[in-house]
Design a protein around this motif. Sequence first.
Motif, PDB file in Angstrom:
ATOM      1  N   UNK A 182       0.811  -1.221   0.000  1.00  9.74           N
ATOM      2  CA  UNK A 182       0.000   0.000   0.000  1.00  9.74           C
ATOM      3  C   UNK A 182       0.841   1.267   0.000  1.00  9.74           C
ATOM      4  N   UNK A 183       1.968   1.253   0.707  1.00  7.82           N
ATOM      5  CA  UNK A 183       2.842   2.428   0.731  1.00  7.82           C
ATOM      6  C   UNK A 183       3.417   2.716  -0.652  1.00  7.82           C
ATOM      7  N   UNK A 184       3.800   1.671  -1.382  1.00  8.62           N
ATOM      8  CA  UNK A 184       4.341   1.861  -2.725  1.00  8.62           C
ATOM      9  C   UNK A 184       3.276   2.333  -3.703  1.00  8.62           C
ATOM     10  N   UNK A 185       2.061   1.853  -3.535  1.00 12.22           N
ATOM     11  CA  UNK A 185       0.955   2.314  -4.374  1.00 12.22           C
ATOM     12  C   UNK A 185       0.720   3.797  -4.141  1.00 12.22           C
ATOM     13  N   UNK A 186       0.739   4.200  -2.874  1.00 13.59           N
ATOM     14  CA  UNK A 186       0.550   5.615  -2.551  1.00 13.59           C
ATOM     15  C   UNK A 186       1.642   6.472  -3.176  1.00 13.59           C
ATOM     16  N   UNK A 187       2.894   6.078  -2.989  1.00 16.13           N
ATOM     17  CA  UNK A 187       3.989   6.889  -3.509  1.00 16.13           C
ATOM     18  C   UNK A 187       4.013   6.897  -5.037  1.00 16.13           C
ATOM     19  N   UNK A 188       3.560   5.803  -5.665  1.00 13.44           N
ATOM     20  CA  UNK A 188       3.524   5.744  -7.123  1.00 13.44           C
ATOM     21  C   UNK A 188       2.708   6.892  -7.700  1.00 13.44           C
ATOM     22  N   UNK A 189       1.589   7.178  -7.104  1.00 11.67           N
ATOM     23  CA  UNK A 189       0.741   8.258  -7.613  1.00 11.67           C
ATOM     24  C   UNK A 189       1.447   9.602  -7.501  1.00 11.67           C
ATOM     25  N   UNK A 190       2.200   9.804  -6.423  1.00 14.91           N
ATOM     26  CA  UNK A 190       2.927  11.053  -6.250  1.00 14.91           C
ATOM     27  C   UNK A 190       4.120  11.147  -7.202  1.00 14.91           C
ATOM     28  N   UNK A 191       4.644  10.004  -7.615  1.00 18.14           N
ATOM     29  CA  UNK A 191       5.847   9.958  -8.452  1.00 18.14           C
ATOM     30  C   UNK A 191       5.551  10.018  -9.942  1.00 18.14           C
ATOM     31  N   UNK A 192       4.273  10.114 -10.302  1.00 13.16           N
ATOM     32  CA  UNK A 192       3.915  10.269 -11.704  1.00 13.16           C
ATOM     33  C   UNK A 192       3.122   9.130 -12.308  1.00 13.16           C
ATOM     34  N   UNK A 193       2.875   8.067 -11.510  1.00 17.56           N
ATOM     35  CA  UNK A 193       2.102   6.944 -12.017  1.00 17.56           C
ATOM     36  C   UNK A 193       2.862   6.152 -13.068  1.00 17.56           C
ATOM     37  N   UNK A 194       2.180   5.248 -13.768  1.00 17.34           N
ATOM     38  CA  UNK A 194       2.850   4.442 -14.792  1.00 17.34           C
ATOM     39  C   UNK A 194       3.476   5.327 -15.861  1.00 17.34           C
TER      40      UNK A 194
END
Length: 204
Positions: free
Chosen positions: A126-138
């Motif tokens: 869940x933490x990586x999913x959260x940060x993924x959105x902040x980092x620009x997504x796919x």
Amino acid sequence: MDPSTELRTGLIERIAQLFAEHGASAYEGARRESVSALEHALQCAQLAEWANADASLVAAALLHDMGHFVAVDSEGDAIDDVHELRALPLLAEGFGAAVVEPVRLHVQAKRYLVATEWAYGARLSPASVHSLQLQGGPMSPDEVQLFETLPFAQAAVMLRRWDDLAKEPRKRTPPLDYYLALLAELQQQPFVDSKIGIGSLSIA
């Protein structure tokens, strides 16, 4: 003592001090994980070693999250903390691109894997999913194509996979001193910083 040797020794001491000061901390809020920062680093390095990675990539695995130690973001979970960039000036003092570049690229590797492997995103914490959105997504298709041309892209992808797995509570690993000795053995190489942009990053 040779000045270059003194520089490398001083860097190892600073890395050890940063782990001593911050390694016991746990990520909080939406970034919370099941292990401390030091446990995560040691597990990641151990997984790299088990995979017979070369010493530079084992070092990158150990050091990939050191950006969390060198600066603190007052915005907390609200913004991308760009931790993959924060420690680069420190690491480039004593390590070559084979260490520095996988660290720089490990967040972009997550974006790449989410874009190119349909099952990868479902395995993220869940933490990586959260940060993924902040980092620009796919990554976009153009970003994927550019990423695949980078010299250390595959090393960063391997590091990313170990990063995702290195979250096992109470797992036994070698102590930090074991990996600090590995860092000390790495020969310093000139670090060349080229400018190829993906998203908000300038990457080589």
